[in-house]
Design an enzyme around this catalytic site. Structure first.
Site, short mmCIF file in Angstrom:
data_model
loop_
_atom_site.label_atom_id
_atom_site.label_comp_id
_atom_site.label_asym_id
_atom_site.label_seq_id
_atom_site.Cartn_x
_atom_site.Cartn_y
_atom_site.Cartn_z
N GLU A 43 -3.01 3.93 19.15
CA GLU A 43 -2.99 2.72 19.95
C GLU A 43 -1.83 1.87 19.14
O GLU A 43 -1.47 1.83 18.10
CB GLU A 43 -4.08 1.85 19.55
CG GLU A 43 -4.19 0.50 20.40
CD GLU A 43 -5.47 -0.54 20.25
OE1 GLU A 43 -6.41 0.13 19.73
OE2 GLU A 43 -5.34 -1.51 20.79
N ARG A 270 -11.89 11.22 7.90
CA ARG A 270 -10.61 10.40 7.84
C ARG A 270 -10.18 10.62 6.51
O ARG A 270 -10.75 10.89 5.75
CB ARG A 270 -10.83 8.99 8.39
CG ARG A 270 -11.96 8.36 8.21
CD ARG A 270 -12.21 7.43 8.77
NE ARG A 270 -10.89 6.04 8.81
CZ ARG A 270 -10.63 5.77 10.00
NH1 ARG A 270 -11.09 5.96 11.21
NH2 ARG A 270 -9.45 4.99 9.73
N LYS A 280 -6.06 -1.05 10.09
CA LYS A 280 -4.81 -1.80 10.56
C LYS A 280 -5.00 -3.33 10.67
O LYS A 280 -3.95 -3.89 10.45
CB LYS A 280 -4.50 -1.21 12.02
CG LYS A 280 -3.75 0.18 12.06
CD LYS A 280 -3.05 0.52 13.11
CE LYS A 280 -4.22 1.21 14.36
NZ LYS A 280 -3.65 1.61 15.47
P1 ATP Z 1 -7.94 1.19 15.28
O1 ATP Z 1 -8.53 2.03 16.44
O2 ATP Z 1 -8.97 0.34 14.46
O3 ATP Z 1 -6.79 0.18 15.83
P2 ATP Z 1 -7.22 3.51 14.14
O4 ATP Z 1 -6.60 3.56 12.65
O5 ATP Z 1 -8.25 4.30 14.73
O6 ATP Z 1 -7.33 1.95 14.29
P3 ATP Z 1 -5.58 4.55 16.20
O7 ATP Z 1 -4.26 4.22 16.73
O8 ATP Z 1 -6.55 4.53 17.11
O9 ATP Z 1 -5.69 3.67 15.04
O10 ATP Z 1 -5.45 6.05 15.51
C1 ATP Z 1 -4.66 7.17 16.20
C2 ATP Z 1 -5.43 8.41 15.56
O11 ATP Z 1 -5.37 8.55 14.26
C3 ATP Z 1 -7.01 8.50 15.76
O12 ATP Z 1 -7.00 9.64 16.60
C4 ATP Z 1 -7.59 8.55 14.74
O13 ATP Z 1 -8.84 9.12 14.62
C5 ATP Z 1 -6.53 8.78 13.65
N1 ATP Z 1 -6.85 8.09 12.54
C6 ATP Z 1 -6.86 6.79 12.28
N2 ATP Z 1 -7.05 6.54 10.94
C7 ATP Z 1 -7.05 7.66 10.37
C8 ATP Z 1 -7.30 7.99 8.85
N3 ATP Z 1 -7.70 7.13 8.03
N4 ATP Z 1 -7.48 9.48 8.82
C9 ATP Z 1 -7.15 10.12 9.61
N5 ATP Z 1 -7.04 9.87 10.97
C10 ATP Z 1 -7.07 8.64 11.24
#
Ligand code: ATP
Ligand code: MG
Length: 569
Positions: A43, A270, A280
């Site tokens: 995102e 994760r 984030k």
């Molecule tokens: P949010 O959805 O809270 O804004 P997010 O960290 O999930 O934050 P995204 O941009 O949705 O951010 O993440 C993109 C991809 O990265 C998703 O597929 C998510 O599962 C993966 N991702 C995010 N954080 C982690 C992490 N700490 N470890 C591994 N993969 C991650």
């Protein structure tokens, strides 16, 4: 196809992680026509962090491994939080890590028309309805995992009324929060996500790509699986928190898919890292409140911060490889990442001399005005990297820490009457300690043994300590920024008593002006260059560095001092 088969068979022998095994099984079973297509779906509401790097290595890595493709899809369904600045940074960071999506750059917003059409179809089929309740009322009716929810009073609206209201929602007739579109599934489902999840909400902030075309925006659960489907994604790999969403993913995708092709969600653990936060929202707070210097502050767990600090993509990828992919949440030690960084820099960094806190040494028996040059290896780990010359003269700088007036027994560095070798040069002996009126040591007077330079008879003479040094007349001034861990507690996210900002490490940045560099280091100080300041650590020029004002970031100290602190504690 024959080629794919070879890829599959040659990979089989190697150790595969569980996601790779699942994907391989699907490929062997000929699912989706034997195609493999993944996506990385950030995102654009912040910069990527090291956790995202783990997902990137999985999504792009698995496609590379099995001859498939990986799309970059911006999951841009919430215009309130998203921005093109983030889109640009995400592209840059993925490329820097060494992955490429070719021409497959997509946006969830590209699918808004298809998603809207699907919503209309579901309304017409009696599978979706407009709810006029507030989000609080809807939440209150949700029930709990053990008690069923309550049906909304708007659940049985006619198809005509639902259609009319949904169109008017999108025309901008209603305020944000006034109405939502919900899927009509089952308010007593044991899976909470099935209790009539929200599909669309009203948002009036313009979108960075679609402007004011839409006033309704799809929720993650209604957008993600369908976007996968529209793109032809076969394996939608994500993190474990989505396990509970999977049935809903499958529920919505079933509205579109058939036997020949259906995307499948697989989840892995994760990445959580000690001494930092990965949310984030929290990272944005640190940036907005000026608690760090920006998303790419070298203390941030962001890819751009790590790049600025001097971490390499190779080190990051090696670390991710080391920790692997499992089905269980864990907290990984940042020491492992730092270890990977040290290993990589040890192989690749150019060795130079730099004195961070200088103490002047006058070699009283060395001729005034004389300058000799000594030859230094650029990198003993890599003989082809060659050597460089370094000037030696009557006045030099050594590190303040390398001298003690009243040393303890095992202090092998410089002290009154003691001898040390200046690395690559002569053995010197401390004869006199010069102090100012306040009693501060301002310089040392030493003598040198002229017979101890490389190639001379006394070159092999052994003394216990070897110090780094620079010639005072030739040294170049620099600012150094000594970075340390951003937080001083192991798992800030787990502390519920204190606000995470109270756990910031006050020592996470120390700026030292007036460090002294050998001339070669100053000449080589271009963006991206990696140095080892001998006996101190790994350093790289900061983005703010210029020829007039050199600035170096400490990437990492030579040794893991935190481990020591913990052992002694
Ligand atoms: P949010 O959805 O809270 O804004 P997010 O960290 O999930 O934050 P995204 O941009 O949705 O951010 O993440 C993109 C991809 O990265 C998703 O597929 C998510 O599962 C993966 N991702 C995010 N954080 C982690 C992490 N700490 N470890 C591994 N993969 C991650
Ligand atoms: Mg997310």
């Amino acid at each position: 196809m024959a080629e794919d088969k070879e890829v599959i068979e040659s990979t089989e022998a190697k150790g595969l992680n569980f996601v790779e095994e699942e994907v391989l099984a699907d490929l062997k079973a000929g699912k989706n026509g034997g195609r493999l297509s993944t996506r990385f779906p950030p995102e654009p509401n912040g910069y990527l962090h090291i956790g995202h790097a783990k997902a990137i290595c999985m999504d792009f890595g698995i496609a590379e491994k099995f001859g498939g493709t990986c799309n970059l899809r911006f999951d841009d369904t919430n215009p309130v939080k998203e921005d093109v600045e983030y889109v640009d940074s995400i592209r840059e960071d993925i490329h820097w890590l060494g992955f490429d999506w070719g021409d497959r750059e997509y946006y969830a917003s590209d699918y808004f028309p298809q998603l809207f059409d699907l919503a209309i179809r579901l309304i017409k089929e009696g599978k979706a309805y407009v709810d006029d309740q507030t989000s609080e009322e809807i939440a209150a009716q949700k029930g709990s995992p053990t008690t069923p929810g309550i049906n909304s009073p708007y659940r049985d609206r006619s198809v005509e009324e639902n259609l009319d209201l949904f169109m008017r929602m999108n025309a901008g007739e209603f305020d944000e929060g006034a109405r939502v579109l919900r899927a009509k599934i089952d308010m007593s489902s044991p899976n909470m996500h099935f209790r009539d999840p929200i599909m669309y909400r009203i948002i009036k902030t313009p979108h960075h790509r679609t402007g004011t075309t839409w006033k309704v925006y799809p929720m993650y659960d209604f957008a993600h699986g369908q976007s996968d489907y529209f793109e032809g994604v076969t394996h939608s790999i994500c993190t474990l928190e989505f396990v509970v969403h999977r049935p809903l993913y499958e529920h919505f995708v079933k509205e579109l898919a058939d036997d020949s092709y259906c995307p499948r969600q697989i989840e892995f653990n994760r990445l959580n890292l000690t001494y930092t936060v990965m949310s984030k929202r929290k990272l944005l707070q640190l940036v907005k409140e000026g608690l760090v210097a920006g998303w790419d502050d070298p203390r941030m767990p962001t890819i751009s911060g790590m790049r600025r600090r001097g971490y390499t993509p190779q080190a990051i990828r090696k670390f991710i490889d080391t920790i692997g992919y499992t089905k269980y949440e864990a907290l990984n030690s940042v020491s492992l990442l730092e270890h990977a960084v040290r290993e990589d820099l040890n192989r690749n960094a150019t060795r130079v001399m730099a004195v961070i806190n200088p103490l002047k040494v006058v070699i009283t028996n060395y001729p005034e005005g004389k300058v000799e040059t000594v030859t230094m290896e650029n990198n003993p780990e890599e003989p082809e990297s060659g050597t460089h010359e370094m000037p030696f003269s009557r006045e030099i700088y050594i590190e303040q820490d390398d001298f003690m007036e009243n040393p303890p027994k095992k202090f092998f560095r410089l002290a009154p009457g003691a001898e040390v070798r200046l690395k690559g040069a002569y053995i010197i002996k401390c004869e006199d300690v010069i102090k100012d009126e306040a009693g501060n040591i301002i310089e040392l007077h030493c003598t040198y043994d002229p017979d101890t330079l490389s190639g001379m008879p006394g070159a092999a003479r052994k003394v216990k300590g070897t110090l780094h040094w620079v010639s005072a007349a030739h040294a170049v001034d620099a600012e150094v920024r000594l970075y340390d861990r951003l937080f001083d507690v192991e798992n800030p996210a787990a502390e519920t008593e204190r606000d995470f900002r109270e756990m910031l490490n006050p020592e996470s940045l120390k700026v030292v002006e007036g460090a002294k560099l050998e001339p070669f280091a100053a000449q080589m100080a271009v963006q991206g260059q990696k140095f080892q300041f001998q006996r101190i650590g790994y350093f790289t020029p900061d983005y703010d560095s210029s020829a007039e004002h050199l600035i170096f970031n400490r990437t990492i100290a030579l040794k893991d001092t935190w481990e020591k602190v913990q052992k002694n504690a």
